[in-house]
Design a protein around this motif. Sequence first.
Motif, mmCIF file in Angstrom:
data_model
loop_
_atom_site.group_PDB
_atom_site.id
_atom_site.type_symbol
_atom_site.label_atom_id
_atom_site.label_comp_id
_atom_site.label_asym_id
_atom_site.label_seq_id
_atom_site.Cartn_x
_atom_site.Cartn_y
_atom_site.Cartn_z
ATOM 1 N N GLU A 179 36.712 -30.859 17.812
ATOM 2 C CA GLU A 179 36.815 -32.396 17.361
ATOM 3 C C GLU A 179 37.661 -33.316 17.581
ATOM 4 N N PRO A 180 37.413 -34.534 18.484
ATOM 5 C CA PRO A 180 38.647 -34.773 18.755
ATOM 6 C C PRO A 180 39.328 -35.928 17.634
ATOM 7 N N ARG A 181 40.649 -35.271 16.999
ATOM 8 C CA ARG A 181 40.805 -35.361 15.935
ATOM 9 C C ARG A 181 41.347 -35.111 15.342
ATOM 10 N N GLU A 182 42.917 -34.972 14.495
ATOM 11 C CA GLU A 182 43.302 -33.939 13.806
ATOM 12 C C GLU A 182 44.208 -34.855 12.802
ATOM 13 N N TRP A 183 44.674 -33.692 11.451
ATOM 14 C CA TRP A 183 45.238 -33.818 10.941
ATOM 15 C C TRP A 183 46.767 -32.989 10.611
ATOM 16 N N CYS A 184 48.009 -34.548 10.429
ATOM 17 C CA CYS A 184 48.887 -33.803 10.997
ATOM 18 C C CYS A 184 49.183 -33.993 8.689
ATOM 19 N N PHE A 185 50.180 -32.719 8.370
ATOM 20 C CA PHE A 185 50.449 -33.000 7.592
ATOM 21 C C PHE A 185 52.116 -33.146 7.879
ATOM 22 N N ALA A 186 53.135 -33.513 7.070
ATOM 23 C CA ALA A 186 54.436 -33.184 6.976
ATOM 24 C C ALA A 186 55.202 -33.623 5.964
ATOM 25 N N ALA A 187 55.744 -32.952 5.790
ATOM 26 C CA ALA A 187 57.149 -32.810 4.085
ATOM 27 C C ALA A 187 58.363 -32.261 4.758
ATOM 28 N N VAL A 188 59.082 -32.723 3.845
ATOM 29 C CA VAL A 188 60.607 -32.532 3.697
ATOM 30 C C VAL A 188 61.090 -31.788 2.167
ATOM 31 N N LEU A 189 61.914 -30.645 2.295
ATOM 32 C CA LEU A 189 61.694 -30.057 1.735
ATOM 33 C C LEU A 189 63.991 -29.916 1.257
ATOM 34 N N VAL A 246 59.748 -29.828 -2.423
ATOM 35 C CA VAL A 246 58.805 -31.403 -1.972
ATOM 36 C C VAL A 246 59.267 -32.650 -2.676
ATOM 37 N N ILE A 247 60.513 -33.183 -1.690
ATOM 38 C CA ILE A 247 61.329 -34.088 -1.743
ATOM 39 C C ILE A 247 60.174 -35.788 -0.848
ATOM 40 N N LYS A 248 59.675 -35.556 0.031
ATOM 41 C CA LYS A 248 58.710 -36.007 0.421
ATOM 42 C C LYS A 248 58.034 -35.420 1.449
ATOM 43 N N ALA A 249 56.542 -36.173 1.164
ATOM 44 C CA ALA A 249 55.831 -35.845 2.296
ATOM 45 C C ALA A 249 54.702 -36.501 2.269
ATOM 46 N N GLU A 250 53.558 -37.100 3.823
ATOM 47 C CA GLU A 250 52.895 -37.884 3.849
ATOM 48 C C GLU A 250 51.881 -36.713 4.892
ATOM 49 N N MET A 251 50.263 -37.677 5.642
ATOM 50 C CA MET A 251 49.454 -36.762 6.355
ATOM 51 C C MET A 251 49.181 -38.192 7.050
ATOM 52 N N THR A 252 49.019 -37.677 8.191
ATOM 53 C CA THR A 252 48.531 -38.761 8.777
ATOM 54 C C THR A 252 46.892 -38.050 10.129
ATOM 55 N N LYS A 253 45.992 -39.246 10.642
ATOM 56 C CA LYS A 253 44.452 -38.515 10.528
ATOM 57 C C LYS A 253 45.461 -39.207 12.151
ATOM 58 N N LEU A 260 52.665 -29.364 9.612
ATOM 59 C CA LEU A 260 50.991 -28.679 10.008
ATOM 60 C C LEU A 260 50.157 -29.447 10.461
ATOM 61 N N VAL A 261 49.421 -28.942 11.262
ATOM 62 C CA VAL A 261 48.880 -29.467 12.681
ATOM 63 C C VAL A 261 47.531 -29.071 12.501
ATOM 64 N N SER A 262 45.755 -29.540 12.244
ATOM 65 C CA SER A 262 44.808 -28.881 11.911
ATOM 66 C C SER A 262 43.930 -29.964 12.665
ATOM 67 N N CYS A 263 43.015 -29.231 13.325
ATOM 68 C CA CYS A 263 41.604 -29.600 13.972
ATOM 69 C C CYS A 263 40.812 -29.745 12.169
ATOM 70 N N LYS A 264 40.979 -28.552 11.259
ATOM 71 C CA LYS A 264 40.385 -29.023 9.884
ATOM 72 C C LYS A 264 40.818 -29.973 9.162
ATOM 73 N N PRO A 265 40.096 -30.514 8.556
ATOM 74 C CA PRO A 265 40.578 -31.252 7.808
ATOM 75 C C PRO A 265 41.291 -30.984 6.880
ATOM 76 N N LEU A 266 42.316 -31.663 6.313
ATOM 77 C CA LEU A 266 43.493 -31.548 5.111
ATOM 78 C C LEU A 266 43.244 -32.325 3.888
ATOM 79 N N ASP A 267 43.897 -32.407 3.069
ATOM 80 C CA ASP A 267 44.062 -33.215 2.301
ATOM 81 C C ASP A 267 45.049 -33.233 1.637
ATOM 82 N N TYR A 268 45.670 -35.123 1.177
ATOM 83 C CA TYR A 268 46.892 -35.339 1.041
ATOM 84 C C TYR A 268 47.446 -34.276 -0.198
#
Length: 137
Positions: A4-14, A123-130, A95-103
Motif C-alpha cells: 500500500e502506498p502509505r506508511e506510519w511513522c512513530f517517533a519518540a524522544v526518550l 518517554v518525554i515526547k512522541a508523535e505519529m505521522t501517516k 518506527l516506520v511501518s507499512c502496517k497501521p500503528l496506533d499512537y
Amino acid sequence: MYVEPREWCFAAVLKVCDGRTRPAGLDPYSDGWWRDLQKAINAFVRDQGLIFISGWQESFYDAQTRRARVRSAHLKQSHIAFSTYPEHDIISLWLVSCKPLDYERCVRSLQKNLDTQGFPATVIKAEMTKLEFSDES
C-alpha cells in the motif's frame, strides 16, 4: 507483492535515566543499561505485532561511551532505528511501518516496556505521522 502506498511513522524522544533514579542502579551506557534498553525496545516491537527479519545493526560509534550511537533493524514491512545522544542523555527512536500503528498503543507499550526493564529511559515526547503517496506525486 503489492505494498500500500502509505506508511506510519512513530517517533519518540526518550530521556536516559541515571543510576540514582533507576531501581536497578545501573549507570547509563553500562552493559546492563544497554541490555535493559534493548530488551524494552524489542518487546515494544513485538507488542506492535511486528517481526524482526534482521539483527540490530550498529554504526557511528561514540568515543566517550564506546557504544554505537545509531542502531537499526529491519522488520517485516517495517524498520526501527534509535540514536543516542550521550551529551544530552537523550535517545531518539523511529518506527516506520507499512502496517497501521496506533499512537496511544505505541506510547503506552514503549513506556510499559521501559518500566518493566528497570527504567533505562522514559518517554518525554512522541508523535505519529501517516505518510501517504499518490501516483500524481
